[in-house]
Design an enzyme around this catalytic site. Structure first.
Site, PDB file in Angstrom:
ATOM      1  N   SER A   1       4.728 -10.182  11.777  1.00 21.60           N
ATOM      2  CA  SER A   1       4.026 -10.422  10.561  1.00 21.60           C
ATOM      3  C   SER A   1       2.440 -10.062  10.545  1.00 21.60           C
ATOM      4  O   SER A   1       1.764 -10.611  11.405  1.00 21.60           O
ATOM      5  CB  SER A   1       4.008 -11.853  10.094  1.00 21.60           C
TER       6      SER A   1
ATOM      7  N   ASP B   1       7.607  -4.589   1.741  1.00 22.82           N
ATOM      8  CA  ASP B   1       7.297  -4.462   0.553  1.00 22.82           C
ATOM      9  C   ASP B   1       7.781  -3.723  -0.377  1.00 22.82           C
ATOM     10  O   ASP B   1       7.967  -3.722  -1.660  1.00 22.82           O
ATOM     11  CB  ASP B   1       5.899  -4.488   0.456  1.00 22.82           C
TER      12      ASP B   1
ATOM     13  N   ARG C   1      -9.092  -7.455   3.327  1.00 25.72           N
ATOM     14  CA  ARG C   1      -9.479  -7.540   4.617  1.00 25.72           C
ATOM     15  C   ARG C   1     -11.180  -6.778   4.488  1.00 25.72           C
ATOM     16  O   ARG C   1     -12.035  -7.577   5.232  1.00 25.72           O
ATOM     17  CB  ARG C   1      -8.851  -6.395   5.652  1.00 25.72           C
TER      18      ARG C   1
ATOM     19  N   LYS D   1      -4.220  -2.888  -1.201  1.00 22.42           N
ATOM     20  CA  LYS D   1      -4.158  -4.546  -1.042  1.00 22.42           C
ATOM     21  C   LYS D   1      -4.562  -5.027   0.272  1.00 22.42           C
ATOM     22  O   LYS D   1      -5.624  -5.751   0.239  1.00 22.42           O
ATOM     23  CB  LYS D   1      -2.880  -4.946  -1.769  1.00 22.42           C
TER      24      LYS D   1
ATOM     25  N   LYS E   1       8.847 -14.136   0.593  1.00 24.31           N
ATOM     26  CA  LYS E   1       7.894 -13.439  -0.179  1.00 24.31           C
ATOM     27  C   LYS E   1       7.397 -13.991  -1.664  1.00 24.31           C
ATOM     28  O   LYS E   1       7.761 -15.023  -1.792  1.00 24.31           O
ATOM     29  CB  LYS E   1       8.214 -12.006  -0.196  1.00 24.31           C
TER      30      LYS E   1
ATOM     31  N   ARG F   1       5.122 -21.215  -0.731  1.00 24.88           N
ATOM     32  CA  ARG F   1       5.625 -20.401   0.600  1.00 24.88           C
ATOM     33  C   ARG F   1       5.080 -21.110   1.859  1.00 24.88           C
ATOM     34  O   ARG F   1       4.015 -21.662   2.058  1.00 24.88           O
ATOM     35  CB  ARG F   1       4.748 -19.028   0.303  1.00 24.88           C
TER      36      ARG F   1
ATOM     37  N   ARG G   1      13.177 -12.379  -2.440  1.00 25.28           N
ATOM     38  CA  ARG G   1      13.484 -10.880  -2.749  1.00 25.28           C
ATOM     39  C   ARG G   1      15.028 -10.619  -2.716  1.00 25.28           C
ATOM     40  O   ARG G   1      15.277  -9.654  -2.981  1.00 25.28           O
ATOM     41  CB  ARG G   1      12.482  -9.948  -2.225  1.00 25.28           C
TER      42      ARG G   1
HETATM   43  C1  S3P Z   1       0.514  -8.096   4.372  1.00 28.39           C
HETATM   44  C2  S3P Z   1       1.513  -8.279   5.097  1.00 28.39           C
HETATM   45  C3  S3P Z   1       2.876  -8.268   4.993  1.00 28.39           C
HETATM   46  C4  S3P Z   1       3.266  -7.904   3.345  1.00 28.39           C
HETATM   47  C5  S3P Z   1       2.211  -8.267   2.556  1.00 28.39           C
HETATM   48  C6  S3P Z   1       0.823  -7.984   2.831  1.00 28.39           C
HETATM   49  C7  S3P Z   1      -0.915  -8.113   4.897  1.00 28.39           C
HETATM   50  O1  S3P Z   1       3.197  -9.699   4.846  1.00 28.39           O
HETATM   51  O2  S3P Z   1       4.461  -8.195   3.004  1.00 28.39           O
HETATM   52  O3  S3P Z   1       2.330  -7.695   1.115  1.00 28.39           O
HETATM   53  O4  S3P Z   1      -1.712  -7.545   4.297  1.00 28.39           O
HETATM   54  O5  S3P Z   1      -1.113  -8.417   5.979  1.00 28.39           O
HETATM   55  P1  S3P Z   1       3.808 -10.329   6.336  1.00 28.39           P
HETATM   56  O6  S3P Z   1       2.737  -9.949   7.391  1.00 28.39           O
HETATM   57  O7  S3P Z   1       3.949 -11.686   6.214  1.00 28.39           O
HETATM   58  O8  S3P Z   1       5.211  -9.550   6.435  1.00 28.39           O
END
Ligand code: S3P
Length: 426
Positions: free
Chosen positions: A165, A312, A28, A23, A339, A120, A343
């Site tokens: 993050s 995740d 990206r 994903k 999230k 969020r 969670r």
């Molecule tokens: C993601 C980063 C994570 C992850 C999300 C996908 C990403 O979140 O939990 O499912 O693709 O950059 P955070 O960057 O907020 O931790």
């Protein structure tokens, strides 16, 4: 409200080559194609709700997208203002990365999402972006979507983030690519690094030194991406846990990214006693390969380091905790509360409903391994909660309600689950 019943399974041995594509990398690849000076080619793009929303937004921003069902070709003449609202659906990644990408684009843009995404926190990106000159706003002083963005000139920055993050880091890297000088971004713990790897692969000047990323603004456009998206380890992990908790079972998960920031949950499962082996098959942008997982009796562990590397996967890792001997503990995981659902409370409440002893903390929880019992669990609209408790059903039988959300990340989950057990829609 849709409901699914999952029956207990017996021993299985499976090779899965159809795990949903990653994903993070799919989002990206669609977005970054807009920064290239030619046609990007993406194979194995994740055709799930979250990433299809991103692709739709990329089209609304003026990119030409050709899709023959196998390869998606994206070319762009620069980001165009759209007369339409850009709907990120359920995706925090979509919304936060678009904030970074659009902050410097010519025009005015509105980003929105579903009822969950609109709750969020977005200040983690809108605030640092505003501090470098971006014109972003939303409800609650820029914290809640819908968000409005008017592209502006961005200043160079040295930003030290308090949260690990990848979404915040990626938004700031995208902003840095168009800032007026060299920028640095420092995080407290390394978060997933697909953005850095992919943009570097496209020719961007990005260097990483420990927790510090330095970005030189783009001098022109970048080279197009030619990428095959690997399987998503976060999706693959549901079937890793399925094998680990089912006596005499094993699974081979094929073509998964083995990026170190993404396979920590497999390492945690191995620490619990599961037999796990990695086999690297290729290495472009990311190491990719097969993960072999075999059942073994599981013991409790504590998970407190590198939390962003398995954030995740914690919901379904908790199902393994419930099947292990002893008390497992998760700490330093307050990010779980923001999230797709909170969670910590959704996992805790659902495990209690399944007869498991659990203790909740502000930043985590502990789970006493025991005998899972059949129950009815509501997903709270959260795909990973829905799939986690369907995996729990493999031990004891389970009803899970509100399961449409599985389509946000893993549309063929049910098909794969049916290879192991009986799955009935009610
Ligand atoms: C993601 C980063 C994570 C992850 C999300 C996908 C990403 O979140 O939990 O499912 O693709 O950059 P955070 O960057 O907020 O931790």
């Amino acid at each position: 409200m849709n409901l699914i019943h999952v029956s207990p399974c017996s021993a299985f041995s499976l090779n899965i080559s159809e795990i949903a594509p990653d994903k993070s990398i799919s989002h990206r690849s669609a977005m970054f194609s807009m920064l290239a000076n030619g046609t990007s080619e993406i194979t194995n793009f994740l055709r799930a709700q979250d990433t299809l929303n991103t692709l739709e937004i990329v089209k609304k921003l003026g990119a030409s997208v050709e899709d023959d069902g196998n390869v998606i070709k994206i070319s762009s003449n620069g980001i165009q203002e759209s007369s339409e609202i850009l709907d990120c659906g359920n995706s925090g990644t979509g919304m936060r990365l678009f904030c970074g990408l659009l902050s410097s684009a010519n025009g005015h843009f509105i980003l929105t999402g579903d009822e969950y995404l609109k709750r969020r926190p977005m200040k983690r990106v809108t605030l640092p972006l505003r501090n470098i000159g971006a014109k972003l706003d939303g409800r609650n002083d820029g914290d809640l979507a819908p968000l409005s963005i008017r592209g502006a000139s961005l200043h160079a920055f040295d930003y030290e983030s308090k949260i690990a993050s990848a979404q915040v880091k990626s938004a700031m890297i995208l902003a840095a690519l168009r800032a007026d000088g060299i920028c640095t971004y420092t995080e407290p713990e390394l978060s997933r690094d697909h953005t850095e790897r992919m943009l570097k692969g496209m020719g961007a000047e990005i260097s990483v030194d420990g927790l510090k990323t330095t970005v030189t603004p783009m001098k022109g456009l970048l080279s197009p991406l030619k990428i095959r998206v690997p399987a998503d380890p976060s999706s693959a992990f549901f079937f890793a846990v399925a094998a680990a908790i089912t006596p005499n079972s094993n699974v081979i998960l094929e073509g998964v990214t083995l990026n170190v920031t993404r396979i920590e949950a497999f390492k945690a499962l191995a620490r619990m006693g599961a037999d796990i082996r990695y086999e690297v098959t290729s290495d472009k942008y990311e190491p990719i390969g097969n993960i072999h997982v075999k059942h073994a009796p599981l013991s409790a562990i504590t998970v407190e380091d590198n939390i962003s590397w398995l954030i995740d996967e914690l919901p379904v890792l908790s199902i393994a905790f419930a099947c292990a001997n002893g008390i497992s503990t998760v700490k330093n995981a307050q990010e779980l509360r923001v999230k797709e659902s909170d969670r910590i409370s959704t996992v805790v409440n659902a495990l209690v409903a399944c007869g498991i002893e659990v203790e909740e903390f502000e930043d985590g929880y502990s789970v006493k391994g025991g005998m899972l019992k059949s129950s009815t669990v509501d997903s709270s609209g959260d795909h990973r909660i829905a799939m986690s408790f369907m995996i729990a059903g493999l031990r004891c039988g389970m009803n899970v309600t509100d399961v449409d959300c599985v389509n946000t990340s893993f549309p063929n989950f049910f098909e794969l689950l049916k290879k192991i057990t009986r799955v009935e829609f009610k």
